[in-house]
Design a protein around this motif. Sequence first.
Motif, PDB file in Angstrom:
ATOM      1  N   THR A  24     -29.814 -13.023 -12.909  1.00  0.00           N
ATOM      2  CA  THR A  24     -28.839 -14.450 -12.707  1.00  0.00           C
ATOM      3  C   THR A  24     -27.872 -14.485 -11.812  1.00  0.00           C
ATOM      4  N   CYS A  25     -27.550 -13.501 -11.113  1.00  0.00           N
ATOM      5  CA  CYS A  25     -26.609 -13.752 -10.110  1.00  0.00           C
ATOM      6  C   CYS A  25     -26.590 -12.490  -9.067  1.00  0.00           C
ATOM      7  N   CYS A  66     -26.859  -8.927 -10.097  1.00  0.00           N
ATOM      8  CA  CYS A  66     -28.047  -8.644 -10.716  1.00  0.00           C
ATOM      9  C   CYS A  66     -28.990  -8.261  -9.565  1.00  0.00           C
TER      10      CYS A  66
END
Length: 68
Positions: free
Chosen positions: A11-12, A15
């Motif tokens: 997700t970001c 990650c």
Amino acid sequence: METLLIVDGMTCSHCEASVTKALEEVKGVEKVDVDLSTKEVKVTHNDVSNEKLKEAVEDIGFDVSEIK
Ligand SMILES: [Cu+2]
């Protein structure tokens, strides 16, 4: 060789960094490119099996939904 993994759960940028690091630690992996928007992770390597790549990603808690 190049293998494209579709990795779910990223997700970001954190990650992205985790997945990159996990794959880079696999013996034979030379380069890892993550595209968060498409979930594509391009791995450049020296004959590493799909299973090994998948395992490295799943060991840190992400899912590999497809290998191309
Ligand atoms: Cu994240």
